[in-house]
Design a protein around this motif. Structure first.
Motif, PDB file in Angstrom:
ATOM      1  N   LEU A   1       0.818  -1.211   0.000  1.00 40.31           N
ATOM      2  CA  LEU A   1       0.000   0.000   0.000  1.00 40.31           C
ATOM      3  C   LEU A   1       0.850   1.258   0.000  1.00 40.31           C
ATOM      4  N   PHE A   2       1.842   1.317   0.894  1.00 42.60           N
ATOM      5  CA  PHE A   2       2.607   2.555   1.050  1.00 42.60           C
ATOM      6  C   PHE A   2       3.827   2.636   0.132  1.00 42.60           C
ATOM      7  N   ALA A   3       4.449   1.510  -0.166  1.00 41.88           N
ATOM      8  CA  ALA A   3       5.627   1.546  -1.027  1.00 41.88           C
ATOM      9  C   ALA A   3       5.270   1.823  -2.482  1.00 41.88           C
ATOM     10  N   ARG A   4       4.022   1.544  -2.869  1.00 47.91           N
ATOM     11  CA  ARG A   4       3.601   1.775  -4.252  1.00 47.91           C
ATOM     12  C   ARG A   4       3.089   3.192  -4.495  1.00 47.91           C
TER      13      ARG A   4
ATOM     14  N   GLY B   1       3.565   4.347  -8.105  1.00 42.40           N
ATOM     15  CA  GLY B   1       2.353   4.455  -8.901  1.00 42.40           C
ATOM     16  C   GLY B   1       2.243   5.757  -9.669  1.00 42.40           C
ATOM     17  N   ALA B   2       2.896   6.801  -9.164  1.00 43.87           N
ATOM     18  CA  ALA B   2       2.819   8.106  -9.811  1.00 43.87           C
ATOM     19  C   ALA B   2       3.857   8.292 -10.912  1.00 43.87           C
TER      20      ALA B   2
ATOM     21  N   GLN C   1      -3.086  -3.058  -4.667  1.00 43.50           N
ATOM     22  CA  GLN C   1      -2.198  -2.556  -5.717  1.00 43.50           C
ATOM     23  C   GLN C   1      -2.887  -1.474  -6.543  1.00 43.50           C
ATOM     24  N   GLN C   2      -4.130  -1.717  -6.947  1.00 44.57           N
ATOM     25  CA  GLN C   2      -4.856  -0.732  -7.749  1.00 44.57           C
ATOM     26  C   GLN C   2      -5.123   0.545  -6.959  1.00 44.57           C
ATOM     27  N   LEU C   3      -5.577   0.394  -5.720  1.00 40.63           N
ATOM     28  CA  LEU C   3      -5.859   1.565  -4.902  1.00 40.63           C
ATOM     29  C   LEU C   3      -4.597   2.370  -4.624  1.00 40.63           C
ATOM     30  N   SER C   4      -3.499   1.682  -4.362  1.00 39.65           N
ATOM     31  CA  SER C   4      -2.252   2.370  -4.057  1.00 39.65           C
ATOM     32  C   SER C   4      -1.756   3.175  -5.248  1.00 39.65           C
ATOM     33  N   MET C   5      -1.837   2.586  -6.436  1.00 37.70           N
ATOM     34  CA  MET C   5      -1.399   3.317  -7.630  1.00 37.70           C
ATOM     35  C   MET C   5      -2.295   4.521  -7.904  1.00 37.70           C
ATOM     36  N   SER C   6      -3.611   4.344  -7.709  1.00 37.11           N
ATOM     37  CA  SER C   6      -4.533   5.467  -7.894  1.00 37.11           C
ATOM     38  C   SER C   6      -4.267   6.569  -6.874  1.00 37.11           C
TER      39      SER C   6
END
Length: 473
Positions: A283-286, A290-291, A410-415
């Motif tokens: 969650l936090f490392a991505r 993700g950006a 993964q999806q939420l973290s990237m968003s």
């Protein structure tokens, strides 16, 4: 000194020849889904012009895809267990391909948004069902090597997507960014019926519709909160209401899951230390990672003056670095252990993101290529190690639930990463003005890198895993 995190029993084995067709098929699904997540970004202005829309109103095309994926992923595990791996994967490829055609022939923005929703549903099944296939088919000792192999197309897709999208728009038309999925889908559907086993679970529990509703409402609400952060037209009251609804739905699900005999995500999986740490770490490392696929091409165009196609091509060194290191990741992890690798590499990833602040118009092109190549190496190690440590200790019964939750995170973290980056960038632009655009980008990269470095503390908690777990229950 001998590493205490692994034993001879846990040593990796080479992938058997009989499993290689399955790996290639899963890798194809990963590529289709990941490519389509980014290929549209550089084409939006041309699509807007073709549909007689304002380019600033095209954000719904991206949001529709991401939200459809995030909402559908929790269904993937149950659907796969209920209808079988082969049928589910085949249906996902067909739906994704048909929806791609619908996107290409859309005549209005509403038609395109609806088509993107169905495309997102198909894409939401491709990646988690593919990973779940490996969990159920591959021997434990070959799982790390298998996940490392199939993740290569998943890394390449979003990296070549922007440049491929720009090239197709310039050379042909925007319609081909969707038509390109059709031949890949036909090949994938054919081999799915030929080689995938039809594994399913008997005596499956009924689907948790109430829990799914809580999760869906929470994800959609929190996603709109993130959108509100970068859209000044939304009032604070609107954002606050969405935030309250999202958090309330999330809390309601947790209470529901504790009491329900067969919830969407079993709370018992959080008793597995590696899973709990891996989920939080993902969650936090991505967030920063993700950006990057969005921020870096943007900076190359806005600050350095690259055209969309060239800016996309500059992502290729990242992909090359990711692919070259893949064959060594398994050996690195078994040599130093998950805790040491993830703690150190998360710091390196954060420093790599922050180092993008050093790029300026005077930076030599050859150094930018080397710079991006090195970032690709540490990113590749990070993704493979994080994903594997999260799911490696789950039992067969918990594999579906844990795998689906990992994909959602993964999806939420990237968003969230993209939204945070946009909010931070806009804040710095407001402070320093548009004349200091480079400075705003530099400070944004430093903030994103700092967030990632802080995530290394989460993986440091893996120190409790000094020996392989015999049982997760």
């Amino acid at each position: 000194m001998k590493n205490t995190q692994t034993t001879a029993k846990d040593k990796p084995e080479p992938i058997d020849v009989q499993y290689r067709p399955i790996l290639w098929l899963v890798a194809m699904g990963f590529f289709m889904q990941q490519l389509d997540s980014t290929i549209i970004n550089t084409a939006l202005p041309n699509i807007a012009k073709s549909l007689n829309e304002n380019p600033l109103n095209m954000q719904s095309v991206i949001v529709a895809y991401v939200l459809a994926m995030a909402v559908t992923i929790p269904l993937s595990g149950w659907v796969t267990d209920r209808y079988g791996i082969r049928k589910t994967y085949f249906a996902a490829i067909i739906l994704f391909s048909v929806a791609s055609v619908a996107c290409a022939i859309s005549q209005t923005l509403n038609q395109l948004v609806i088509a993107r929703v169905f495309q997102g549903i198909g894409g939401a099944l491709l990646q988690p069902v593919g990973r779940l296939t490996l969990l159920k088919v591959m021997p434990k000792k070959q799982l790390l090597a298998a996940l490392s192999f199939v993740s290569i197309p998943g890394l390449v897709g979003p990296l070549i997507g922007p440049s491929l999208g720009g090239a197709l728009v310039e050379l042909v038309s925007w319609h081909w960014i969707f038509f390109i999925n059709v031949p890949i889908g036909i090949v994938g559907a054919f081999f799915t019926l030929r080689i995938l086993p039809d594994l399913k679970m008997m005596n499956l529990e009924p689907f948790d519709y109430v829990g799914f509703l809580f999760i869906a409402v929470s994800m959609v609400s929190l996603s709109f909160v993130l959108e509100s952060m970068v859209d000044p037209s939304h009032s604070q009251a609107h954002t606050l209401i969405l935030l309250i609804v999202g958090l309330s739905a999330g809390a309601s699900y947790w209470l529901h899951a504790i009491r329900h005999h067969s919830p969407l995500f079993h709370t018992s999986i959080f008793k597995v230390d590696t899973f709990s740490i891996g989920i939080l770490g993902n969650l936090f490392a991505r967030l920063g990672n993700g950006a990057i696929p969005f921020m870096l091409p943007l900076m190359l165009q806005v600050v350095l003056g690259f055209n969309p196609t060239i800016a996309g091509l500059m992502m290729i060194p990242l992909a090359i670095g990711s692919m070259i290191i893949k064959q060594y990741i398994t050996k690195i992890i078994y040599r130093f252990g998950y805790r040491n690798v993830l703690t150190t590499n998360t710091i390196l990833v954060g420093l790599g993101i922050a180092s993008l602040a050093a790029i300026s118009p005077s930076t030599p092109l050859w150094w930018q290529v080397i710079h991006f190549f090195l970032i690709g190496i540490v990113n590749s190690i990070q993704f493979t190690a994080m994903n594997t440590v999260t799911i490696k200790d789950l039992t067969t019964d918990d594999a579906s639930s844990g795998n689906s939750l990992l994909s959602v995170v993964q999806q939420l973290s990237m968003s969230m990463g993209v939204a945070i980056a946009g909010a931070v960038l806009n804040n710095f632009i407001h402070i320093y003005g548009k004349t200091q655009m480079l400075l705003s980008f530099q400070y944004t990269f430093i903030c994103l890198g700092s967030i990632t470095v802080c995530a290394s503390w989460i993986f440091w908690q893996l120190r409790k895993q000094n020996a392989p777990r015999k049982s997760t229950r």
